[in-house]
Write an enzyme that holds these catalytic residues in place. Structure first.
Site, PDB file in Angstrom:
ATOM      1  CD  GLU A 182      -3.101  -1.292   2.047  1.00  0.00           C
ATOM      2  OE1 GLU A 182      -3.009  -0.285   2.875  1.00  0.00           O
ATOM      3  OE2 GLU A 182      -3.789  -2.157   1.921  1.00  0.00           O
ATOM      4  N   PRO A 203      15.696  10.213   6.745  1.00  0.00           N
ATOM      5  CG  PRO A 203      13.828  10.722   8.058  1.00  0.00           C
ATOM      6  CD  PRO A 203      14.856   9.690   7.808  1.00  0.00           C
ATOM      7  CG  ASN A 219       0.178  -0.545   5.651  1.00  0.00           C
ATOM      8  OD1 ASN A 219      -0.139  -1.426   6.159  1.00  0.00           O
ATOM      9  ND2 ASN A 219      -0.243   0.045   4.591  1.00  0.00           N
ATOM     10  CB  SER A 220      -1.922  -1.317  10.350  1.00  0.00           C
ATOM     11  OG  SER A 220      -2.131  -1.976   8.980  1.00  0.00           O
ATOM     12  CD  GLU A 441      -9.706  -6.580   8.842  1.00  0.00           C
ATOM     13  OE1 GLU A 441      -9.665  -5.933   7.785  1.00  0.00           O
ATOM     14  OE2 GLU A 441      -8.417  -7.093   9.072  1.00  0.00           O
ATOM     15  CD  GLU A 534      -7.720   0.721   2.269  1.00  0.00           C
ATOM     16  OE1 GLU A 534      -8.804   0.569   2.894  1.00  0.00           O
ATOM     17  OE2 GLU A 534      -6.578   0.322   2.423  1.00  0.00           O
TER      18      GLU A 534
END
Ligand code: NOJ
Ligand code: CA
Length: 727
Positions: A182, A203, A219-220, A441, A534
């Protein structure tokens, strides 16, 4: 004596360890040529060319084995990398035409020339086979491990399949990650991959992550492969005009492959997904690896029309497929995604214990969307608008503490919340010719899901559900496993085969990227496995996203991208400040370029009522095809396609482009001669722009016939669609 002498010479020749005799296999049209040889160390090596241009320079093949206590002592001290001799080479040809249950075409040709090279490793007395299948649009190769005394059980520590490229190609790539796809897609030269990744990994002081553009975003569940790791399918373009795509096919009982780039030499090497103890795959002979695929063409459209990945999968194993059908659906979903409602029922509970928590005693939070009244509203809308099913998320208990807890028994998949009347709603839907779509889920607690799966599928059968959207948000349980490891790949497949026994279609989100398994199990009607719509409600996706995904993510199977958000400005009806990064018509065009038998109309009923004339396309459109003609295509820039609706004479045409806009002439040469068609054109208005004026569109009607031409102008981040109905 003379005969014995000749035999010895023959044997010596056949067992030659050195790369003196390259073996060649060509595609049926002769354009793709694969050469196999052993190098001076007896390491298997191949090259690949297309129309005389090199695609892969000498590239090594082999596997590194684990040498721990589980490996057969002695035998696995030697990797399967060097010291091989060729003992047999067999070539053959194959040509079949098969009928997919759903897809882009009514029939698919599977035509290739094959070369199977049997290799013997003298020092360890082991035999493996490397099989090449060469198609007009590329090749697949795989490792096969026959059952034998010295190779029975073994553990793969790493696969060392190389793709030695000829230069610093343009790449449409995704950060290699064992747990998510994702991340935002990237476009750059291969030589820029490291610095782009570095920008996120180290960074500069004060630099804030850019959720829409950076290669690595939150992301999870995320575990990066390496500073130059990328995911497959990887789309490349060489400076000499070759489109090259690297992916895999038929990933079964094996872990998912990523690509690690040696950016000095432009060599990609397979990087498998490890398990909790760092091993990649547990093998028992006879067994085989998935196919490693390289598609190549000088025409970008071939990347989109090719069925190479599906062809390398086994034929359909489901005897009766009559219950598998295309499904257009809406759902109680987008409201929650944008933050306008919730999956959970009550705010009273700090945690849930399945089977103990009594929800009927809890105070409803008033924002739980999967309630009977709201679901009925969606059912009414589906029934009135030619949609087949209604997805309902948040119908079952457990959402109060579902994410980020790494909780084992998070859902039971059978107990509805008190305000969701499962029987009445299914009865109501059926009375209107609509079905509900189940949602499971798992919160990535795979073992928990497997324990409840039979009961969950039985419940679906009891109430008449025939499709399930499942999901794997968060880190995997068993803890330490990754989303793309062998364990989870076996889990996803088990879900599909068990669902098939219950005549249930599966659409798994956050599961491993597909590798064409839907040919074998066509009840796998969709996957997410990439950044879907999403994200438009989270941070956004760039306008080029949906003209990259068909080249990459869709190679292995369709995506449940969930488009159709016609109210592109979310702040008009919610507190979400984001805007969708396409024009309104661009949303319609996504249905045409992102093909698949499962398509969601993601927006709210009230938003569709607002744009009812544009929504007419979603009402009318087909989602399963007898034919597809790509009119033009360029990765990351534009795709235009005309598709013939299954079992009809109607066509649907769509074009989608990136932020630069696009002009294309649609030549209706695909229509039947002597016939007239009513063509409804949904176009971006002249001043439309995805960022500044997304909802400006024009709908016109024309009668068209074979040979007519219509010039279309797509706005920046826009597109167009046409329904072309036979009169
Ligand atoms: C992530 C999925 O992609 C999304 O569609 C779903 O709504 C949530 N997980 C909750 O299951
Ligand atoms: Ca997702």
């Amino acid at each position: 004596m003379k005969t014995l002498f000749s035999l010895l010479i023959l044997l010596a020749f056949a067992c030659m360890p050195l790369g003196m005799k390259a073996q060649e296999v060509k595609s049926p049209d002769g354009n793709v040529v694969v050469n196999f040889s052993l190098d001076s160390k007896g390491c298997p090596t191949y090259t690949l060319s297309y129309k005389g241009k090199t695609v892969c320079k000498p590239s090594k093949l082999g596997l590194t084995l684990a040498k721990d206590k589980h490996a057969n002592a002695g035998v696995h001290e030697t990797d399967l990398k060097e010291g091989f001799a060729v003992v047999d080479t067999r070539t053959s040809s194959f040509d079949e035409t098969w009928t997919p249950v759903w897809g882009q075409y009514k029939q698919v040709r599977n035509h290739y020339n094959e070369m199977a090279v049997t290799l013997h490793q003298t020092s360890a007395d082991r035999t493996i086979i490397i099989r090449f299948r060469v198609y007009d649009e590329g090749m697949g190769l795989r490792y096969e491990f026959p059952q034998q005394k010295n190779l029975n059980y073994f553990i793969i520590k790493q696969e060392n399949t190389q793709f030695a490229l000829t230069g610093d190609h343009m790449a449409w790539w995704l950060a290699g990650d064992y747990d998510t796809q994702e991340h935002p897609g990237q476009t750059s030269r291969l030589s820029e991959v490291r610095s782009r990744m570095d920008m996120c990994l180290n960074p500069a002081p004060g630099r804030k992550p850019d959720g829409m553009c950076d290669p690595v975003t939150g992301n999870s569940s995320t575990s990066l492969v390496s500073p130059t790791g990328m995911q497959t399918s990887l789309q490349l373009k060489s400076d000499d005009g070759l489109y090259i795509n690297i992916h895999e096919a038929a990933c079964v009982d094996y872990s998912t492959m990523h690509l690690d780039l040696d950016d000095k030499n432009m060599v990609l090497e397979s990087a498998l997904t490890p398990d909790a103890v760092g091993n990649m795959c547990y093998m028992q002979t006879p067994c085989k690896s998935p196919w490693r695929t390289v598609m190549v063409s000088d025409d970008a459209r071939t990347m989109l029309s090719s069925y190479l990945i599906y062809n390398l999968n086994e034929p359909c194993k489901i005897e009766d497929t009559s219950w598998i059908h295309p499904t257009k659906y809406n759902g109680v979903w987008w409201e929650m995604i944008v933050g306008h409602g919730n999956w959970h029922y009550t705010n009273d509970l700090p945690s849930v214990r399945l089977g103990e928590t009594d929800f009927s005693k809890c105070k409803p939070n008033g924002t739980h969307r999967a309630n009977t009244k709201e679901v009925m509203r969606y059912i009414d809308f589906a029934a009135a608008n030619n949609l087949d099913q209604v997805l309902v998320e948040g119908w079952n208990v457990g959402w109060e503490d579902w994410a980020n807890m790494w909780k084992f028994d998070v859902f039971d998949f059978v107990t509805p919340y008190p305000d969701f009347d499962i029987k009445a709603l299914n009865d109501y839907a059926h009375s209107k010719g609509v079905k509900l779509m189940m949602h499971h889920e798992t919160s990535s607690s795979a073992i928990n899901y497997e324990r409840h799966m039979e009961a969950a599928y039985n419940l679906m059968n009891e109430y008449g559900y025939d499709a399930v959207k499942s999901g794997y948000v968060g880190d995997i349980i068993p803890r330490g496993e990754h989303h793309y490891g062998q364990f989870m790949n076996n889990h996803y497949l088990r879900c599909i085969t068990e669902a098939a026994k219950h005549k249930i279609m599966v659409n798994a989100h956050e599961a491993t990227r597909p590798t064409g398994l839907a040919r074998t199990y066509p009840n796998l009607v969709g996957n997410e496995s990439a950044r879907g719509t999403e994200y438009e409600a989270f941070s956004g996706s760039k306008p080029d996203h949906t003209v990259v995904l068909p080249f990459t993510r869709l190679q292995g199977g369709p995506m449940d991208y969930t488009p159709g958000v016609l109210e592109t400005d979310l702040s008009t009806w919610s507190n979400n400040p984001h805007k969708v990064h396409t024009t309104l018509v661009g949303q319609l065009a996504v249905y045409m370029v992102m093909w698949g038998p499962l398509q969601m109309a993601a927006d709210l009923p009230e938003n569709y009522e607002k744009y009812s004339d544009a929504f007419q396309f979603i009402r009318d459109m087909a989602i399963d095809w007898d034919d597809s003609r790509y009119i033009d295509a360029e990765p990351g820039a534009y795709i235009t396609v005309a598709r013939k609706a299954k079992g009809t004479d109607n066509w649907f045409v769509g074009g989608k482009c990136n932020e630069d806009g696009h002009k294309v002439t649609v030549n209706f040469d695909f229509l039947d001669a002597g016939r007239k068609y009513e063509c409804t054109i949904y176009a971006d208005a002249k001043d439309a722009h995805y960022a500044t004026n997304p909802k400006a569109y024009v709908i016109t009607k024309k009668t068209v016939k074979k040979g007519d031409k219509i010039k279309m102008v797509e706005a920046p981040g826009g597109g167009f669609v046409m329904s072309v109905m036979a009169k």
